[in-house]
Design a protein around this motif. Sequence first.
Motif, PDB file in Angstrom:
ATOM      1  N   THR A  76      61.168  82.041  88.639  1.00  0.00           N
ATOM      2  CA  THR A  76      62.101  82.863  87.856  1.00  0.00           C
ATOM      3  C   THR A  76      63.408  83.066  88.603  1.00  0.00           C
ATOM      4  O   THR A  76      64.495  83.053  88.012  1.00  0.00           O
ATOM      5  N   TYR A  77      63.334  83.220  89.923  1.00  0.00           N
ATOM      6  CA  TYR A  77      64.549  83.381  90.723  1.00  0.00           C
ATOM      7  C   TYR A  77      65.427  82.127  90.620  1.00  0.00           C
ATOM      8  O   TYR A  77      66.647  82.223  90.502  1.00  0.00           O
ATOM      9  N   VAL A  78      64.805  80.948  90.664  1.00  0.00           N
ATOM     10  CA  VAL A  78      65.579  79.701  90.552  1.00  0.00           C
ATOM     11  C   VAL A  78      66.315  79.661  89.216  1.00  0.00           C
ATOM     12  O   VAL A  78      67.497  79.316  89.145  1.00  0.00           O
ATOM     13  N   LYS A  79      65.600  80.029  88.148  1.00  0.00           N
ATOM     14  CA  LYS A  79      66.249  80.076  86.821  1.00  0.00           C
ATOM     15  C   LYS A  79      67.412  81.064  86.836  1.00  0.00           C
ATOM     16  O   LYS A  79      68.505  80.762  86.308  1.00  0.00           O
ATOM     17  N   MET A  80      67.201  82.238  87.437  1.00  0.00           N
ATOM     18  CA  MET A  80      68.251  83.257  87.501  1.00  0.00           C
ATOM     19  C   MET A  80      69.496  82.707  88.203  1.00  0.00           C
ATOM     20  O   MET A  80      70.621  82.923  87.756  1.00  0.00           O
ATOM     21  N   PHE A  81      69.279  81.974  89.290  1.00  0.00           N
ATOM     22  CA  PHE A  81      70.416  81.440  90.027  1.00  0.00           C
ATOM     23  C   PHE A  81      71.146  80.380  89.196  1.00  0.00           C
ATOM     24  O   PHE A  81      72.375  80.358  89.133  1.00  0.00           O
ATOM     25  N   LEU A  82      70.380  79.496  88.544  1.00  0.00           N
ATOM     26  CA  LEU A  82      71.005  78.451  87.727  1.00  0.00           C
ATOM     27  C   LEU A  82      71.806  79.047  86.574  1.00  0.00           C
ATOM     28  O   LEU A  82      72.817  78.476  86.147  1.00  0.00           O
ATOM     29  N   ASP A  83      71.358  80.200  86.064  1.00  0.00           N
ATOM     30  CA  ASP A  83      72.053  80.860  84.958  1.00  0.00           C
ATOM     31  C   ASP A  83      73.228  81.724  85.421  1.00  0.00           C
ATOM     32  O   ASP A  83      74.013  82.191  84.584  1.00  0.00           O
ATOM     33  N   SER A  84      73.348  81.954  86.722  1.00  0.00           N
ATOM     34  CA  SER A  84      74.397  82.826  87.248  1.00  0.00           C
ATOM     35  C   SER A  84      75.765  82.157  87.154  1.00  0.00           C
ATOM     36  O   SER A  84      75.876  80.962  86.870  1.00  0.00           O
ATOM     37  N   SER A  85      76.813  82.914  87.415  1.00  0.00           N
ATOM     38  CA  SER A  85      78.171  82.360  87.355  1.00  0.00           C
ATOM     39  C   SER A  85      78.352  81.251  88.390  1.00  0.00           C
ATOM     40  O   SER A  85      79.034  80.248  88.118  1.00  0.00           O
ATOM     41  N   ILE A  86      77.715  81.400  89.550  1.00  0.00           N
ATOM     42  CA  ILE A  86      77.808  80.350  90.570  1.00  0.00           C
ATOM     43  C   ILE A  86      77.076  79.098  90.095  1.00  0.00           C
ATOM     44  O   ILE A  86      77.583  77.984  90.210  1.00  0.00           O
ATOM     45  N   GLY A  87      75.874  79.301  89.537  1.00  0.00           N
ATOM     46  CA  GLY A  87      75.111  78.166  89.034  1.00  0.00           C
ATOM     47  C   GLY A  87      75.846  77.435  87.925  1.00  0.00           C
ATOM     48  O   GLY A  87      75.898  76.204  87.898  1.00  0.00           O
ATOM     49  N   LYS A  88      76.462  78.202  87.012  1.00  0.00           N
ATOM     50  CA  LYS A  88      77.211  77.581  85.912  1.00  0.00           C
ATOM     51  C   LYS A  88      78.399  76.786  86.442  1.00  0.00           C
ATOM     52  O   LYS A  88      78.738  75.717  85.917  1.00  0.00           O
ATOM     53  N   SER A  89      79.044  77.321  87.492  1.00  0.00           N
ATOM     54  CA  SER A  89      80.171  76.594  88.088  1.00  0.00           C
ATOM     55  C   SER A  89      79.696  75.296  88.723  1.00  0.00           C
ATOM     56  O   SER A  89      80.390  74.273  88.649  1.00  0.00           O
ATOM     57  N   GLU A  90      78.511  75.329  89.334  1.00  0.00           N
ATOM     58  CA  GLU A  90      77.974  74.099  89.923  1.00  0.00           C
ATOM     59  C   GLU A  90      77.657  73.068  88.839  1.00  0.00           C
ATOM     60  O   GLU A  90      77.944  71.874  88.994  1.00  0.00           O
ATOM     61  N   PHE A  91      77.069  73.520  87.745  1.00  0.00           N
ATOM     62  CA  PHE A  91      76.817  72.604  86.617  1.00  0.00           C
ATOM     63  C   PHE A  91      78.124  72.009  86.120  1.00  0.00           C
ATOM     64  O   PHE A  91      78.216  70.807  85.848  1.00  0.00           O
ATOM     65  N   LYS A  92      79.135  72.869  85.999  1.00  0.00           N
ATOM     66  CA  LYS A  92      80.431  72.414  85.505  1.00  0.00           C
ATOM     67  C   LYS A  92      81.006  71.306  86.378  1.00  0.00           C
ATOM     68  O   LYS A  92      81.673  70.390  85.893  1.00  0.00           O
ATOM     69  N   SER A  93      80.719  71.366  87.677  1.00  0.00           N
ATOM     70  CA  SER A  93      81.280  70.381  88.606  1.00  0.00           C
ATOM     71  C   SER A  93      80.613  69.016  88.501  1.00  0.00           C
ATOM     72  O   SER A  93      81.187  68.011  88.936  1.00  0.00           O
ATOM     73  N   ILE A  94      79.419  68.962  87.932  1.00  0.00           N
ATOM     74  CA  ILE A  94      78.719  67.670  87.873  1.00  0.00           C
ATOM     75  C   ILE A  94      78.565  67.138  86.453  1.00  0.00           C
ATOM     76  O   ILE A  94      78.203  65.975  86.261  1.00  0.00           O
ATOM     77  N   ILE A  95      78.848  67.979  85.463  1.00  0.00           N
ATOM     78  CA  ILE A  95      78.698  67.542  84.070  1.00  0.00           C
ATOM     79  C   ILE A  95      79.695  66.431  83.765  1.00  0.00           C
ATOM     80  O   ILE A  95      80.868  66.508  84.137  1.00  0.00           O
ATOM     81  N   LYS A  96      79.228  65.399  83.088  1.00  0.00           N
ATOM     82  CA  LYS A  96      80.077  64.292  82.664  1.00  0.00           C
ATOM     83  C   LYS A  96      80.284  64.375  81.152  1.00  0.00           C
ATOM     84  O   LYS A  96      79.487  64.968  80.438  1.00  0.00           O
ATOM     85  N   GLY A  97      81.330  63.724  80.685  1.00  0.00           N
ATOM     86  CA  GLY A  97      81.603  63.711  79.248  1.00  0.00           C
ATOM     87  C   GLY A  97      82.638  64.744  78.875  1.00  0.00           C
ATOM     88  O   GLY A  97      82.809  65.756  79.562  1.00  0.00           O
ATOM     89  N   ASN A  98      83.346  64.517  77.751  1.00  0.00           N
ATOM     90  CA  ASN A  98      84.442  65.384  77.333  1.00  0.00           C
ATOM     91  C   ASN A  98      84.044  66.404  76.279  1.00  0.00           C
ATOM     92  O   ASN A  98      84.466  67.541  76.328  1.00  0.00           O
ATOM     93  N   THR A  99      83.253  65.998  75.292  1.00  0.00           N
ATOM     94  CA  THR A  99      82.893  66.914  74.205  1.00  0.00           C
ATOM     95  C   THR A  99      81.515  67.506  74.462  1.00  0.00           C
ATOM     96  O   THR A  99      81.385  68.634  74.888  1.00  0.00           O
ATOM     97  N   ILE A 100      80.460  66.723  74.197  1.00  0.00           N
ATOM     98  CA  ILE A 100      79.111  67.164  74.543  1.00  0.00           C
ATOM     99  C   ILE A 100      78.784  66.552  75.903  1.00  0.00           C
ATOM    100  O   ILE A 100      78.580  65.350  76.023  1.00  0.00           O
ATOM    101  N   GLY A 101      78.761  67.380  76.924  1.00  0.00           N
ATOM    102  CA  GLY A 101      78.546  66.873  78.274  1.00  0.00           C
ATOM    103  C   GLY A 101      77.086  66.574  78.552  1.00  0.00           C
ATOM    104  O   GLY A 101      76.192  66.958  77.806  1.00  0.00           O
ATOM    105  N   PHE A 102      76.842  65.886  79.655  1.00  0.00           N
ATOM    106  CA  PHE A 102      75.475  65.655  80.101  1.00  0.00           C
ATOM    107  C   PHE A 102      75.414  65.836  81.616  1.00  0.00           C
ATOM    108  O   PHE A 102      76.389  65.603  82.332  1.00  0.00           O
TER     109      PHE A 102
END
Length: 573
Positions: free
Chosen positions: A487-513
């Motif tokens: 649950t802690y891992v999920k919490m971190f991935l959902d946090s603002s830091i986790g979202k920023s990390e996802f944003k840095s690796i997501i590819k694609g312009n409209t629907i990213g992956f």
Amino acid sequence: MIVNKFINLKRRLYMLNTVIETQMQQLASKSLDSSNKFGYDKSTKILYCYLLWAKKTSNYDLVKEVTKELSFEEKFDLKTIEFGEEYTEDDCVRAVREIVDNNNGINEWMYSSPSSLNKLVTKIINLKDGESFCDFGSGDGKLLLNVFDAAHKNKFNCKYTGYEINAKQVLVSKCLMCMLNVDTTIINCDFMRDIHRGQFDKGYLYPPFGLKYSIDEWDSLKGIYGDLFTSRTESELLYLLKALENIKENGKLVTVFTTGAAFRSSGMLARKYLVENNFVEGIISLPARTLGFTAIPIDFWILKKDQKKSNVIKMLDASNNILDKGSKIAVELDVSTIIEEYNNNAKCVSIEDIKKNEYSLSINIYEVEKLTDSILNPVNIEDVCKIEKGSQYTISKFKDQISNTPTDYQLLTSINIQDGIVDYDSLPYVYPDPKLLKFKLEEGDIVVTTKSTVVKTFVANDLPDRNIIVTGGMIILKPDTSKVNPTYVKMFLDSSIGKSEFKSIIKGNTIGFVPFKEFKERMIISCPALEKQNKLSEQYNNMLWTINALTKQLADTKDELANIIENSLNEGE
């Protein structure tokens, strides 16, 4: 007294608008082409306005071309036309200014950048006295006009050139510049092919997005840059390289790209060429809907031809610098703040760091590095979780295996994950297939969606006594519970830091992956003592259970409200 003057001025402007509109409609009645009637689009309005101005000033230089474009009668003679309402040359100039400044339809954005983007370009370009400027796709001439206005305000004597492939837009911009007495050179050409080349101090490029040439065309256009491209999808970068050829030493070029141009692997060699030749000064990430015809976020690239070697590239995330969200078409940029932040507070990324990241110019990567530097007890997610892919097949591939009666096998798709919760009873059943068991969800597993507009996460708790199969487009994390709480891992991935990390690796312009490899190698999480993780997870679960209970209570109350009349009548019986 002042109020009366203001009211009279407003009344006068309204009357002038009516006069000009009436004259345009009278001209439109002479056209054989009903699609070109007054009010059809901005370009047509400008052409009609030019005809009125030409009549008033006796400047007939472009009249023949304009009447041909508007499909006027062959015997049409502007000199013999009489207008019932009086108007002046200034009325025409004022009217055409209003027409240029107003973008009211999506189609009109195709040939004219939004006003606030033009303002940003003009400020960054910062044309000086005696310099030359070129718009490498000048459309209706609006940006050329904005750059001229800024230079003219400072009494600078500059030269202005526009290249435009669309013949009608060339005519429109020529009419516009003629009316406003702006000395420009507008050339009808495809600057990628035609030899209408000059050398300019400053330039702007707004390339066509996603243009894919045929193999033969692509091979002929690449020229000396042939070794820099592995795909025809990188035409935007080729446009940039061609435009740079027209910029003088110590000159500057600015351009707008979709965000993909900054990180796609197919453009890596071109970016390497730009970086290693000291062409890239800075990148500014702009908000979604900066452009009127698409919600895709864009990047603003600032390039230079400077002999002085730089060891850094400036990067600024201006995705939230908005003055007004505006209409449904475009947002209004906070240009002053963007300029100030770029000049004083932009992140300076070293060339060495850019090389380490395969010459990616994506701001998200370097912004997240700044965030991860502040993470306490950082660990790579692969060090605390075994990471696997879901089935390679999405739900559509299982359509022939769906069972209408319950079985021991159910499919989990990204759509089934809502607010971190899955209703197991609603999952579709499929016929048993032992080969699917390697994608079976186990208690405590974490599921991460990889192909959606928003990354979703889910922790498998209280699983039913059935085989829940994770389908395509998802990643399965199997946490080492001696190191991390699921649950802690999920919490971190959902946090603002986790979202920023996802944003840095997501590819694609409209629907990213989310690329599997990048997720494994680059996702960093904070890993405090397990005791602290357990405590945080307990708080999280308690709050989640409270939300679930309140949600159910709300649903029950709404149902009761919807049936209150029927229930009361039944009770009366």
